[in-house]
Every structure is written in C-alpha cells, then in structure tokens.
Motif scaffolding. Structure first.
Motif, PDB file in Angstrom:
ATOM      1  N   ARG A 107      -0.061   5.761 -21.743  1.00 52.58           N
ATOM      2  CA  ARG A 107      -1.150   4.799 -21.646  1.00 52.58           C
ATOM      3  C   ARG A 107      -0.676   3.516 -20.975  1.00 52.58           C
ATOM      4  NH1 ARG A 107      -2.892   5.080 -27.868  1.00 52.58           N
ATOM      5  NH2 ARG A 107      -0.599   5.109 -27.961  1.00 52.58           N
ATOM      6  N   LYS A 121       0.038  11.771 -15.347  1.00 53.10           N
ATOM      7  CA  LYS A 121      -0.937  10.688 -15.205  1.00 53.10           C
ATOM      8  C   LYS A 121      -0.600   9.559 -16.167  1.00 53.10           C
ATOM      9  CE  LYS A 121      -4.868   8.963 -13.571  1.00 53.10           C
ATOM     10  NZ  LYS A 121      -4.608   7.577 -14.000  1.00 53.10           N
ATOM     11  N   TYR A 146      -1.916   5.302 -17.272  1.00 56.95           N
ATOM     12  CA  TYR A 146      -3.188   4.573 -17.356  1.00 56.95           C
ATOM     13  C   TYR A 146      -3.656   4.185 -15.964  1.00 56.95           C
ATOM     14  CZ  TYR A 146      -6.709   1.153 -18.630  1.00 56.95           C
ATOM     15  OH  TYR A 146      -7.883   0.464 -18.736  1.00 56.95           O
ATOM     16  N   GLU A 168      -7.016  11.853 -18.080  1.00 60.77           N
ATOM     17  CA  GLU A 168      -6.479  11.115 -19.223  1.00 60.77           C
ATOM     18  C   GLU A 168      -4.985  10.857 -19.053  1.00 60.77           C
ATOM     19  OE1 GLU A 168      -7.842  14.237 -19.088  1.00 60.77           O
ATOM     20  OE2 GLU A 168      -8.153  14.847 -21.178  1.00 60.77           O
ATOM     21  N   LYS A 182      -1.487  13.529 -19.105  1.00 58.83           N
ATOM     22  CA  LYS A 182      -1.727  14.889 -18.634  1.00 58.83           C
ATOM     23  C   LYS A 182      -0.773  15.214 -17.484  1.00 58.83           C
ATOM     24  CE  LYS A 182      -5.440  18.080 -17.376  1.00 58.83           C
ATOM     25  NZ  LYS A 182      -6.916  18.230 -17.211  1.00 58.83           N
ATOM     26  N   TYR A 232      -0.105  18.131 -22.082  1.00 55.53           N
ATOM     27  CA  TYR A 232      -0.149  16.687 -22.355  1.00 55.53           C
ATOM     28  C   TYR A 232       1.180  16.244 -22.956  1.00 55.53           C
ATOM     29  CZ  TYR A 232      -5.148  16.690 -21.422  1.00 55.53           C
ATOM     30  OH  TYR A 232      -6.384  16.793 -20.822  1.00 55.53           O
TER      31      TYR A 232
END
Length: 293
Positions: A210, A270, A272, A255, A258, A292
């Motif tokens: 994140r 990925k 944020y 998200e 991932k 994830y």
C-alpha cells in the motif's frame, strides 16, 4: 598526542587504518568480539595485532575494568568512531583533550539512531559526515569537521556507506594535525535546528504494498547490504528482498500487492502508485501472476 580508539564496524576499521597510516600514536583500541548490534561489524583485532597496538574486547569486560584499562593508557584524546553505546561520564572525563565522535549526518539535523538508513528510507537529497566532540547529550557536541554528501537515486546502503567513508577518511587526514597542534576550530551546534531519528525495529523493514513504488524502492535500498534487508511476510515466513526497481503501471484499478507477472526478469507487484519489480530476493517458491503479497 596519545589516542585510545573505540569502534567496532567497517567504518571504524577504515578510520583506524587511516590513523595508523598517518603515524598517529594509538595507545589502545577498545572493540567488540561479538557483532550483536551491528550488521556492518568488523573485528579490529587483526589490524591491532599487525601493528602491535594493545586492544581489549569491551563485551568481555565489566564497565569498571574497561574504565581502568582506558585510564591506564593515559590518552590525551579518545576517538569513538562506530560505537552503538553511549559513553558514560567517567569515560568522557579521562582524556584532557576530550572525546571525538563521528555521525553520518549533517548535525545538528538528524541526530540519533540509524542515520544512513533513515537518509535513504526518507529519500533525503543529502547525507553527511560529521566529526564532533562527544558530550552528555545525543550527538550534540561541538563540530570540528563536516562534509555534505549528495545522495543519488541509484545509491544503496552500500554505495552511500562508501561515499561517507571516503569523505570521513579525507576529513581525518585534514583535521588530525590541527588536533595535534591545538588549533582545531570548534563550531557550537544550534540546538534550535536539531532533529532526531529514532531507533528502528524489524517492523520498520516490512514492505507494505500500500506504500508508493518510491517508498518501497527507498526502503529496500536502505536496508540492502551490509544491513539486514527489507522483507515481506508470506505464509507466516519472512522473505528478504534485496533489490527492486520502480516500473510504471497506469492501471489504477489493480489492488496493491497483486503480482502482475513473474519470470526470469523479476516479479512485478502493484503498489499504491505504480509498481515495483523484485529482482534480488529469497523466495523459495516464486509467486504466480494473480497472487497477492
């Protein structure tokens, strides 16, 4: 000028070696045998033996024994470069010329713990190499030499460590004769400009996707060798991540965490904002696209 040298890391070794090259009168060395706190630990004893310098391991002595040993060496000055413990007043009171310390930051800013790591984690543009007199405070004594060091985007903990080391070696060569001749210039730190960095914990090394891709990149490069590495948690196990690069990803509908793809080129994950490519890691089983982390 008789010097007792205190240190226990790679930087300490380089600075002690430099002082020996400069024909400094090293009357004794205090170091450690076991690297409990320092990822960049380096044993100074082989260097001491090579040059017939008396030495002791502080972690094999009581505080009173160490105090007595240093006192008997009758140092004019103590150099404490690369030591994770605060020196007690009894030690500071021994040498008539004081105790000189080293801090890899631009004092009075960024006093405290882990300055090189925090510099990279926070994406600072500059690091520093500062020699100062140790007093009862935290990195708060008078400065005798300071160099500003540019931090590049490509710098890792190892490359920045080497930049700071090179600056420090040059500084020692310049100020050593000034100390010998009692003509060194002391600059009082402005405490109103002081900032402090706290002690890091293992939790500070955890990658959370994140975070932005830049934050992940900075964390990984800050904790790369010689430090213990950033990590992610996978099935209750910690996986060390040593090298990543930022990659562009314009799809904001995916998200964080991932896995976008995984292969010989690396593992794309990925964040944020944008994504990162994990290049050097300790995965026992590579994650698959769609997993994830």
């Amino acid at each position: 000028m008789k010097i007792v040298f205190i240190g226990t890391v790679d930087m300490s070794h380089a600075l002690l070696e430099k002082l020996i090259q400069l024909k400094a009168d090293i009357s004794g060395v205090v170091t450690q045998k076991f690297p409990n706190l320092n990822s960049d630990y380096k044993d100074l004893v082989p260097l001491c033996k090579l040059h017939s310098i008396p030495w002791v391991y502080a972690d094999q002595m009581s505080e009173n024994e160490m105090l007595k040993w240093i006192t008997l060496k009758k140092p004019d000055m103590i150099f404490c470069f690369g030591w994770s413990f605060l020196l007690k007043d009894e030690v500071l009171d021994i040498p008539p010329k004081g105790v000189l310390g080293f801090h890899p930051a631009l004092l009075p800013e960024n006093r405290g713990r882990h300055p090189l790591i925090w510099t990279l984690v926070l994406g600072c543009d500059y690091a520093g190499s500062t020699f100062f007199y140790i007093d009862q405070g935290t990195d708060s004594g008078d400065i005798i030499s300071q160099k500003k060091i540019k931090v590049s985007y490509e710098d890792t903990a190892a490359t920045l460590y080497e930049k700071i080391k090179a600056a420090a070696l040059n500084q020692v060569e310049l100020f050593s004769p000034q100390l010998e001749n009692n003509c060194v210039k002391r600059v009082v730190q402005d405490d109103t400009k002081a900032t402090y960095w706290r002690k890091r914990s293992r939790l500070d090394g955890k990658i959370d996707f994140r975070m932005s891709s830049r934050a992940v990149y900075n964390l990984v490069r800050a904790l790369s060798h010689p430090y213990p590495g950033a990590h992610i948690k996978v099935n209750d196990s910690l996986v060390k991540i040593w090298t990543v690069e930022e990659i562009s990803d314009g799809n904001s509908g995916i998200e964080p965490g991932k896995v976008l793809q995984a292969g010989n080129h690396g593992i794309d994950v990925k964040c944020y904002t944008d994504a990162i490519r994990i290049i050097d890691h300790e995965f026992k089983r590579l994650p698959l696209a769609g997993d994830y982390l």
